[in-house]
Enzyme design. Structure first.
Site, PDB file in Angstrom:
ATOM      1  N   GLU A 117      37.505 -33.872  13.090  1.00  0.00           N
ATOM      2  CA  GLU A 117      37.033 -34.966  12.230  1.00  0.00           C
ATOM      3  C   GLU A 117      37.669 -36.296  12.623  1.00  0.00           C
ATOM      4  OE1 GLU A 117      34.621 -34.411  10.343  1.00  0.00           O
ATOM      5  OE2 GLU A 117      34.730 -32.382   9.545  1.00  0.00           O
ATOM      6  N   HIS A 140      41.552 -35.098   4.367  1.00  0.00           N
ATOM      7  CA  HIS A 140      40.295 -34.343   4.208  1.00  0.00           C
ATOM      8  C   HIS A 140      40.645 -32.904   3.856  1.00  0.00           C
ATOM      9  CE1 HIS A 140      36.738 -32.070   4.818  1.00  0.00           C
ATOM     10  NE2 HIS A 140      37.166 -31.527   5.939  1.00  0.00           N
ATOM     11  N   HIS A 142      39.135 -29.064   1.508  1.00  0.00           N
ATOM     12  CA  HIS A 142      38.018 -28.278   0.994  1.00  0.00           C
ATOM     13  C   HIS A 142      38.353 -27.785  -0.427  1.00  0.00           C
ATOM     14  CE1 HIS A 142      36.912 -27.028   5.450  1.00  0.00           C
ATOM     15  NE2 HIS A 142      36.804 -28.323   5.231  1.00  0.00           N
ATOM     16  N   HIS A 212      30.807 -29.273   1.585  1.00  0.00           N
ATOM     17  CA  HIS A 212      31.855 -29.212   2.598  1.00  0.00           C
ATOM     18  C   HIS A 212      33.235 -29.496   2.001  1.00  0.00           C
ATOM     19  CE1 HIS A 212      33.464 -30.928   6.719  1.00  0.00           C
ATOM     20  NE2 HIS A 212      34.351 -30.170   6.096  1.00  0.00           N
TER      21      HIS A 212
HETATM   22  P1  13P Z   1      39.926 -29.180  12.333  1.00  0.00           P
HETATM   23  O1  13P Z   1      40.744 -27.912  12.503  1.00  0.00           O
HETATM   24  O2  13P Z   1      39.258 -29.580  13.634  1.00  0.00           O
HETATM   25  O3  13P Z   1      40.744 -30.290  11.728  1.00  0.00           O
HETATM   26  O4  13P Z   1      38.714 -28.851  11.355  1.00  0.00           O
HETATM   27  C1  13P Z   1      38.922 -28.543  10.009  1.00  0.00           C
HETATM   28  C2  13P Z   1      37.866 -29.091   9.131  1.00  0.00           C
HETATM   29  O5  13P Z   1      38.037 -29.031   7.932  1.00  0.00           O
HETATM   30  C3  13P Z   1      36.637 -29.693   9.718  1.00  0.00           C
HETATM   31  O6  13P Z   1      35.858 -30.303   8.726  1.00  0.00           O
HETATM   32 ZN    ZN Z   2      36.311 -29.769   6.686  1.00  0.00          ZN
END
Ligand code: 13P
Ligand code: ZN
Length: 269
Positions: A117, A140, A142, A212
């Site tokens: 990202e 970022h 989840h 996401h």
């Molecule tokens: P990365 O391991 O590349 O940071 O990906 C994790 C992720 O949440 C992608 O949206």
């Molecule tokens: Zn992600």
């Protein structure tokens, strides 16, 4: 060695702390999520010549990023490992002024490049710099209940999403009076996702990525974490009521207006 320098050390510790919190929350399965911090000011005047560097070819989206320094998680890194093994999971990068890539300054042979990202992170940093915004950290993740809410068509738009989260828990209106931005589903890791995100950052500090997760900005990572945690709590309370078989009543428009008046709420953006 670089990570032992005092002001950089504090940021590394923050990444470890947030990585641990995200794991405890259950928001960081496997390599899920990524973080970065702008450390350009900290790096000013720091000697880095003893390090082994590696250049990674990457299209840098804005010249304002030239020569800037970031701490960023490596792609595939487990966020829960950032505390125990910072050197393997966190990269110190410098953007090449030619805008054709970045240098990893703490390179080791087993090092992976930056998060998938990274294009979103860089577009966000360029946006923050160009708009004189004070935030210097990006998170970022989840978050379970936020993601679940975006799978319900009725709530999968900015207006309905915010109305719900404000009405379930007064704290959300108090802490995030401007609400969250909402990006309809875009493929993870794409420039399109980053571009859609910065459009929403004009008026927000947290942007939901449909089906996401979300991304938040803060003066540091813990501030960004708090925004996500506050919204996720509201979404969680909603699902608790639903799972118990009840429709949550929610705060009325009048009660929300009372919060705005009593707390003298205005947007933090
Ligand atoms: P990365 O391991 O590349 O940071 O990906 C994790 C992720 O949440 C992608 O949206
Ligand atoms: Zn992600």
């Amino acid at each position: 060695m670089l990570f032992k320098k005092s002001r950089l050390k504090k940021v590394i510790e923050d990444i470890g702390e947030v990585g641990t919190l995200l794991w405890q929350k259950g928001w960081a399965e496997r390599n899920a999520g990524n973080v970065s911090v702008d450390v350009t000011e900290i790096m000013a005047g720091m000697v880095i010549s003893e390090q082994k560097k590696k250049k990674i070819v990457f299209k840098i989206p804005d010249e304002i990023l030239a020569d800037r320094f970031y701490l960023v998680t490596a792609t595939g890194a487990r966020l829960r490992d950032t505390k125990k093994f910072p050197e393997e999971n966190i990269l110190l990068v410098m953007i090449d002024k030619k805008l054709d890539g970045y240098y990893i300054l703490n390179y080791t042979d087993s090092q992976r490049p930056s998060t998938s990202e990274f294009i979103s992170h860089l577009l966000i940093y360029a946006f923050l710099l160009r708009n004189n915004r004070k935030e210097r950290a990006i998170l970022h993740t989840h978050p379970n209940h936020i993601i679940a809410l975006t799978h319900i068509k009725k709530y999968a738009n900015e207006k309905k999403f915010n109305k719900l989260i404000w009405s379930i828990h007064p704290e959300v209106k108090v802490v995030i009076p401007e609400g969250a931005g909402f990006v309809p589903y875009r493929c993870p890791g794409t420039e399109e996702l980053g571009n859609e995100t910065i459009k929403r950052l004009k008026n927000h500090r947290i942007v939901i990525w449909e089906k996401h997760g979300c991304v938040a900005v803060g003066k540091d990572l813990l501030e960004a974490f708090d925004l996500i945690d506050t919204i996720n709590k509201s979404a969680e309370l909603f699902f608790i009521c639903k799972s118990a078989g009840f429709e949550p009543e929610g705060l009325s428009d009048r009660q929300i207006k009372g919060l705005i008046k009593n707390f003298n709420l205005r947007s933090h953006v």
